[in-house]
Motif scaffolding. Sequence first.
Motif, PDB file in Angstrom:
ATOM      1  N   SER A  28       0.830  -1.211   0.000  1.00 11.59           N
ATOM      2  CA  SER A  28       0.000   0.000   0.000  1.00 11.59           C
ATOM      3  C   SER A  28       0.861   1.256   0.000  1.00 11.59           C
ATOM      4  O   SER A  28       0.548   2.229  -0.675  1.00 11.59           O
ATOM      5  CB  SER A  28      -0.947   0.002   1.199  1.00 11.59           C
ATOM      6  OG  SER A  28      -0.206   0.021   2.402  1.00 11.59           O
ATOM      7  N   SER A  48       1.117   3.967  -3.016  1.00 13.18           N
ATOM      8  CA  SER A  48       0.853   5.349  -2.642  1.00 13.18           C
ATOM      9  C   SER A  48       1.994   6.246  -3.133  1.00 13.18           C
ATOM     10  O   SER A  48       1.752   7.322  -3.684  1.00 13.18           O
ATOM     11  CB  SER A  48       0.715   5.451  -1.123  1.00 13.18           C
ATOM     12  OG  SER A  48       0.042   6.599  -0.754  1.00 13.18           O
ATOM     13  N   HIS A  58       1.662   6.683  -6.823  1.00 15.09           N
ATOM     14  CA  HIS A  58       0.628   7.666  -7.167  1.00 15.09           C
ATOM     15  C   HIS A  58       1.140   9.086  -6.980  1.00 15.09           C
ATOM     16  O   HIS A  58       0.912   9.965  -7.816  1.00 15.09           O
ATOM     17  CB  HIS A  58      -0.632   7.453  -6.330  1.00 15.09           C
ATOM     18  CG  HIS A  58      -1.380   6.211  -6.677  1.00 15.09           C
ATOM     19  ND1 HIS A  58      -2.000   5.453  -5.732  1.00 15.09           N
ATOM     20  CD2 HIS A  58      -1.604   5.586  -7.864  1.00 15.09           C
ATOM     21  CE1 HIS A  58      -2.588   4.418  -6.314  1.00 15.09           C
ATOM     22  NE2 HIS A  58      -2.350   4.479  -7.608  1.00 15.09           N
ATOM     23  N   THR A  81      -8.128  14.511  -7.943  1.00 11.78           N
ATOM     24  CA  THR A  81      -8.715  13.210  -7.631  1.00 11.78           C
ATOM     25  C   THR A  81      -7.688  12.292  -6.971  1.00 11.78           C
ATOM     26  O   THR A  81      -7.974  11.666  -5.941  1.00 11.78           O
ATOM     27  CB  THR A  81      -9.258  12.547  -8.920  1.00 11.78           C
ATOM     28  OG1 THR A  81     -10.216  13.421  -9.512  1.00 11.78           O
ATOM     29  CG2 THR A  81      -9.892  11.214  -8.636  1.00 11.78           C
ATOM     30  N   THR A  82      -6.509  12.237  -7.536  1.00  9.91           N
ATOM     31  CA  THR A  82      -5.461  11.378  -6.983  1.00  9.91           C
ATOM     32  C   THR A  82      -5.095  11.817  -5.574  1.00  9.91           C
ATOM     33  O   THR A  82      -4.981  10.979  -4.665  1.00  9.91           O
ATOM     34  CB  THR A  82      -4.214  11.394  -7.882  1.00  9.91           C
ATOM     35  OG1 THR A  82      -4.587  11.003  -9.205  1.00  9.91           O
ATOM     36  CG2 THR A  82      -3.146  10.462  -7.353  1.00  9.91           C
ATOM     37  N   ARG A 124      -6.925  13.523  -3.426  1.00 14.33           N
ATOM     38  CA  ARG A 124      -8.044  13.219  -2.519  1.00 14.33           C
ATOM     39  C   ARG A 124      -8.026  11.753  -2.108  1.00 14.33           C
ATOM     40  O   ARG A 124      -8.223  11.419  -0.939  1.00 14.33           O
ATOM     41  CB  ARG A 124      -9.376  13.549  -3.191  1.00 14.33           C
ATOM     42  CG  ARG A 124      -9.753  14.983  -3.102  1.00 14.33           C
ATOM     43  CD  ARG A 124     -11.203  15.197  -3.538  1.00 14.33           C
ATOM     44  NE  ARG A 124     -11.456  16.614  -3.676  1.00 14.33           N
ATOM     45  CZ  ARG A 124     -11.710  17.234  -4.806  1.00 14.33           C
ATOM     46  NH1 ARG A 124     -11.793  16.543  -5.927  1.00 14.33           N
ATOM     47  NH2 ARG A 124     -11.920  18.520  -4.846  1.00 14.33           N
ATOM     48  N   GLU A 125      -7.807  10.870  -3.074  1.00 15.10           N
ATOM     49  CA  GLU A 125      -7.767   9.432  -2.776  1.00 15.10           C
ATOM     50  C   GLU A 125      -6.616   9.100  -1.835  1.00 15.10           C
ATOM     51  O   GLU A 125      -6.780   8.310  -0.900  1.00 15.10           O
ATOM     52  CB  GLU A 125      -7.632   8.633  -4.070  1.00 15.10           C
ATOM     53  CG  GLU A 125      -8.879   8.632  -4.915  1.00 15.10           C
ATOM     54  CD  GLU A 125      -8.659   8.022  -6.294  1.00 15.10           C
ATOM     55  OE1 GLU A 125      -7.529   7.580  -6.604  1.00 15.10           O
ATOM     56  OE2 GLU A 125      -9.628   8.004  -7.078  1.00 15.10           O
ATOM     57  N   GLU A 126      -5.466   9.707  -2.059  1.00 12.24           N
ATOM     58  CA  GLU A 126      -4.317   9.443  -1.199  1.00 12.24           C
ATOM     59  C   GLU A 126      -4.543   9.981   0.217  1.00 12.24           C
ATOM     60  O   GLU A 126      -4.185   9.340   1.193  1.00 12.24           O
ATOM     61  CB  GLU A 126      -3.035  10.028  -1.794  1.00 12.24           C
ATOM     62  CG  GLU A 126      -2.561   9.308  -3.030  1.00 12.24           C
ATOM     63  CD  GLU A 126      -2.381   7.819  -2.820  1.00 12.24           C
ATOM     64  OE1 GLU A 126      -1.769   7.416  -1.807  1.00 12.24           O
ATOM     65  OE2 GLU A 126      -2.862   7.048  -3.657  1.00 12.24           O
ATOM     66  N   LYS A 158      -7.469  10.409   1.622  1.00  8.16           N
ATOM     67  CA  LYS A 158      -8.498   9.544   2.219  1.00  8.16           C
ATOM     68  C   LYS A 158      -7.884   8.238   2.695  1.00  8.16           C
ATOM     69  O   LYS A 158      -8.168   7.784   3.804  1.00  8.16           O
ATOM     70  CB  LYS A 158      -9.604   9.278   1.201  1.00  8.16           C
ATOM     71  CG  LYS A 158     -10.741   8.464   1.747  1.00  8.16           C
ATOM     72  CD  LYS A 158     -11.820   8.256   0.692  1.00  8.16           C
ATOM     73  CE  LYS A 158     -12.901   7.339   1.212  1.00  8.16           C
ATOM     74  NZ  LYS A 158     -13.865   6.992   0.180  1.00  8.16           N
ATOM     75  N   SER A 159      -7.031   7.630   1.897  1.00  8.85           N
ATOM     76  CA  SER A 159      -6.421   6.359   2.301  1.00  8.85           C
ATOM     77  C   SER A 159      -5.473   6.560   3.479  1.00  8.85           C
ATOM     78  O   SER A 159      -5.357   5.691   4.334  1.00  8.85           O
ATOM     79  CB  SER A 159      -5.702   5.692   1.131  1.00  8.85           C
ATOM     80  OG  SER A 159      -4.526   6.387   0.794  1.00  8.85           O
TER      81      SER A 159
END
Length: 115
Positions: A5, A9, A12, A61-62, A64-66, A68-69
């Motif tokens: 993970s 990450s 990304h 978007t990327t 935000r996802e990172e 959030k994770s």
Amino acid sequence: MLPQSQSSSLQHLNHVEQRIVQLMQLAGAVMEELGNYQGPRPEKVVAHCREYMLAIKEIQTTLREEIKSACEYRPFEKSDYSARIANEISCKKVEYVLEKLDAMQTNIKNAPVNL
């Protein structure tokens, strides 16, 4: 070796960094087009601006996802770190209470008895 993970990450975030470099190149291309001595070609400016906005959306978007994770990250489930820390804190509290009880007992022994 990084966990899967964390590795993905980092990949990304590396991709985001590359996209930001591309954004700077696009901004430079628009500036060159606007500074063209024959005048800017509207189709070029529009194409660069469209690509710029799409890249911005992708980056948002990327990220935000990172984020959030990262917020959903849970420590390793078999880790005893939090239990050990809680135990150490409890031991310190017990030591403190024992010190206070000893001090109270000493005060009681040294107190004059008026009966």
